[in-house]
Enzyme design. Structure first.
Site, PDB file in Angstrom:
ATOM      1  CG  ASP A  57      -1.849   1.181   1.276  1.00  0.00           C
ATOM      2  OD1 ASP A  57      -1.653   2.143   0.494  1.00  0.00           O
ATOM      3  OD2 ASP A  57      -2.779   1.163   2.102  1.00  0.00           O
ATOM      4  CB  VAL A  58       1.987   3.606  -2.683  1.00  0.00           C
ATOM      5  CG1 VAL A  58       2.565   2.588  -3.654  1.00  0.00           C
ATOM      6  CG2 VAL A  58       0.621   4.098  -3.147  1.00  0.00           C
ATOM      7  CG  ASN A  77       1.821   1.684 -12.961  1.00  0.00           C
ATOM      8  OD1 ASN A  77       1.405   2.428 -13.845  1.00  0.00           O
ATOM      9  ND2 ASN A  77       1.202   0.561 -12.618  1.00  0.00           N
ATOM     10  CE1 TYR A 148      -5.201   9.966 -11.831  1.00  0.00           C
ATOM     11  CE2 TYR A 148      -5.442  11.343 -13.777  1.00  0.00           C
ATOM     12  CZ  TYR A 148      -5.001  10.176 -13.180  1.00  0.00           C
ATOM     13  OH  TYR A 148      -4.349   9.227 -13.944  1.00  0.00           O
ATOM     14  CE  LYS A 152      -1.487   9.903 -11.936  1.00  0.00           C
ATOM     15  NZ  LYS A 152      -0.569   8.779 -11.589  1.00  0.00           N
ATOM     16  CB  THR A 185      -6.268   0.284 -17.793  1.00  0.00           C
ATOM     17  OG1 THR A 185      -6.630   1.504 -17.135  1.00  0.00           O
ATOM     18  CG2 THR A 185      -4.976   0.489 -18.563  1.00  0.00           C
TER      19      THR A 185
HETATM   20  N1  NAP Z   1      -5.653   4.340 -17.813  1.00  0.00           N
HETATM   21  C1  NAP Z   1      -5.441   5.610 -18.144  1.00  0.00           C
HETATM   22  O1  NAP Z   1      -6.129   6.174 -19.019  1.00  0.00           O
HETATM   23  C2  NAP Z   1      -4.338   6.381 -17.507  1.00  0.00           C
HETATM   24  C3  NAP Z   1      -4.011   7.619 -18.065  1.00  0.00           C
HETATM   25  C4  NAP Z   1      -3.002   8.386 -17.500  1.00  0.00           C
HETATM   26  C5  NAP Z   1      -2.320   7.897 -16.404  1.00  0.00           C
HETATM   27  N2  NAP Z   1      -2.645   6.693 -15.854  1.00  0.00           N
HETATM   28  C6  NAP Z   1      -1.891   6.261 -14.680  1.00  0.00           C
HETATM   29  O2  NAP Z   1      -1.310   4.998 -14.910  1.00  0.00           O
HETATM   30  C7  NAP Z   1      -1.130   4.304 -13.673  1.00  0.00           C
HETATM   31  C8  NAP Z   1      -1.709   2.895 -13.799  1.00  0.00           C
HETATM   32  O3  NAP Z   1      -3.093   2.997 -14.057  1.00  0.00           O
HETATM   33  P1  NAP Z   1      -3.968   1.865 -14.793  1.00  0.00           P
HETATM   34  O4  NAP Z   1      -4.653   2.523 -15.915  1.00  0.00           O
HETATM   35  O5  NAP Z   1      -3.171   0.646 -15.022  1.00  0.00           O
HETATM   36  O6  NAP Z   1      -5.086   1.648 -13.666  1.00  0.00           O
HETATM   37  P2  NAP Z   1      -5.640   0.346 -12.943  1.00  0.00           P
HETATM   38  O7  NAP Z   1      -5.795  -0.765 -13.918  1.00  0.00           O
HETATM   39  O8  NAP Z   1      -6.823   0.811 -12.181  1.00  0.00           O
HETATM   40  O9  NAP Z   1      -4.454  -0.025 -11.928  1.00  0.00           O
HETATM   41  C9  NAP Z   1      -4.172   0.759 -10.793  1.00  0.00           C
HETATM   42  C10 NAP Z   1      -3.160   0.025  -9.942  1.00  0.00           C
HETATM   43  O10 NAP Z   1      -2.821   0.830  -8.799  1.00  0.00           O
HETATM   44  C11 NAP Z   1      -2.869   0.006  -7.651  1.00  0.00           C
HETATM   45  N3  NAP Z   1      -3.165   0.778  -6.452  1.00  0.00           N
HETATM   46  C12 NAP Z   1      -4.265   1.547  -6.183  1.00  0.00           C
HETATM   47  N4  NAP Z   1      -4.176   2.072  -4.944  1.00  0.00           N
HETATM   48  C13 NAP Z   1      -3.000   1.624  -4.420  1.00  0.00           C
HETATM   49  C14 NAP Z   1      -2.349   1.789  -3.177  1.00  0.00           C
HETATM   50  N5  NAP Z   1      -2.876   2.535  -2.187  1.00  0.00           N
HETATM   51  N6  NAP Z   1      -1.155   1.187  -2.984  1.00  0.00           N
HETATM   52  C15 NAP Z   1      -0.598   0.435  -3.956  1.00  0.00           C
HETATM   53  N7  NAP Z   1      -1.171   0.220  -5.144  1.00  0.00           N
HETATM   54  C16 NAP Z   1      -2.356   0.808  -5.369  1.00  0.00           C
HETATM   55  C17 NAP Z   1      -3.934  -1.026  -7.944  1.00  0.00           C
HETATM   56  O11 NAP Z   1      -3.734  -2.166  -7.104  1.00  0.00           O
HETATM   57  P3  NAP Z   1      -4.917  -3.229  -6.733  1.00  0.00           P
HETATM   58  O12 NAP Z   1      -5.793  -3.347  -7.954  1.00  0.00           O
HETATM   59  O13 NAP Z   1      -4.159  -4.482  -6.412  1.00  0.00           O
HETATM   60  O14 NAP Z   1      -5.636  -2.692  -5.534  1.00  0.00           O
HETATM   61  C18 NAP Z   1      -3.673  -1.315  -9.411  1.00  0.00           C
HETATM   62  O15 NAP Z   1      -2.639  -2.278  -9.549  1.00  0.00           O
HETATM   63  C19 NAP Z   1      -1.836   5.169 -12.614  1.00  0.00           C
HETATM   64  O16 NAP Z   1      -0.878   5.945 -11.927  1.00  0.00           O
HETATM   65  C20 NAP Z   1      -2.742   6.059 -13.438  1.00  0.00           C
HETATM   66  O17 NAP Z   1      -3.038   7.268 -12.771  1.00  0.00           O
HETATM   67  C21 NAP Z   1      -3.640   5.915 -16.386  1.00  0.00           C
END
Ligand code: NAP
Length: 248
Positions: A57-58, A77, A148, A152, A185
């Site tokens: 848990d970050v 990430n 958000y 970021k 995602t």
């Molecule tokens: N998808 C997009 O369009 C997009 C765009 C720009 C940036 N991003 C960024 O890319 C990164 C990955 O996102 P994603 O799209 O892959 O989203 P995702 O599929 O929802 O994955 C999010 C991940 O973060 C983990 N997480 C959440 N809260 C946490 C905590 N307190 N401690 C540790 N881990 C935690 C989750 O773990 P669990 O599921 O195991 O709880 C999951 O593995 C994020 O930083 C997001 O802001 C995403």
């Protein structure tokens, strides 16, 4: 090379696991709530013998210490992004605090644990590398997601500071930031956010959402020795996005 990925149970995290494993790395894959799903994913991969999974848990720095032992490349990430568009004047205190806590404070704690590990164990053979995952929300702003976007955007200042700190611990150490645009995602709710995605695509020459692998390949390059003279940089992976049509 040993690589730690936080948020490895998520969409971009899994793609990061695949591309780093394909490059020959050993992996420490951190889930938060979905460890079982991450274990099932890893069990089906050809590289499973080179990966361990952990629960992190970050927002709880003690959970980051053991997973970072011996790590050369740290990918911060983990993140959360509530899909509902809510103007700031109507946003709950709980949502503001939790989004800033995971995306910004969590990235600070992840970086702190990695730098502490470098201070403890010394410089890495190919130079340590830290990569943050930001968002185009932090670059262009995003109405309805101000908390958000703020969290970021703050990663830029964090990254620029740490690129000057890391070299005191590892003279070839590097820190960079990758900013994905909309990526396919589970974080993106295609129904709730359809309008915002359409407006964004109108500002992009490459008219598609990113796939998680598009983001992962950029991170792999930045973290690799191919980018050994690249530090303190923001790499946007968003199909040439120029920001969004200003909503009414
Ligand atoms: N998808 C997009 O369009 C997009 C765009 C720009 C940036 N991003 C960024 O890319 C990164 C990955 O996102 P994603 O799209 O892959 O989203 P995702 O599929 O929802 O994955 C999010 C991940 O973060 C983990 N997480 C959440 N809260 C946490 C905590 N307190 N401690 C540790 N881990 C935690 C989750 O773990 P669990 O599921 O195991 O709880 C999951 O593995 C994020 O930083 C997001 O802001 C995403």
């Amino acid at each position: 090379v040993k690589v730690l990925v936080t948020g490895a149970s998520g969409g971009i995290g899994r793609a990061l696991a695949d591309v780093f494993a394909d490059s020959g790395a050993d992996l420490v894959l951190a889930a938060h709530r979905n460890r079982a799903a991450l274990d099932a994913f890893v069990a089906g991969r050809p590289w499973r013998a080179r990966a361990v999974t952990v629960e992190v848990d970050v927002t709880r720095p003690a959970t980051l210490v053991a997973p970072l032992a011996g790590v050369d490349v740290c990918i911060a990430n983990a993140g959360i992004g509530p899909p509902e568009e809510v103007p700031l004047h109507e946003m709950s205190e709980t949502r503001i605090r939790s989004v800033v806590e995971v995306n910004l404070v969590g990235a600070l704690f992840t970086a702190r644990a990695f730098l502490a590990e470098l201070a403890r164990a010394g410089a890495r053979p190919a130079g340590a590398s830290l990569v943050f995952i930001g968002s185009t929300a932090g670059r262009f702003g995003e109405a309805g997601h101000a908390e958000y976007a703020a969290a970021k955007a703050a990663l830029t200042g964090l990254m620029l500071s740490l690129k000057n700190e890391i070299v005191r611990l590892d003279p070839r150490g590097r820190v960079n930031l990758v900013e994905p645009g909309w990526t396919r995602t589970s974080m993106v709710d295609l129904e709730v956010e359809a309008g915002a995605i359409e407006r964004t695509l109108a500002t992009m020459p490459l008219k598609r959402l990113a796939e998680p692998e598009d983001v992962a390949r950029a991170v792999l390059w930045l973290a690799s020795p191919d980018a050994r003279h690249v530090t303190g940089q923001v790499l946007t992976v968003a199909g040439g996005m120029e920001g969004r049509v200003v909503p009414a």
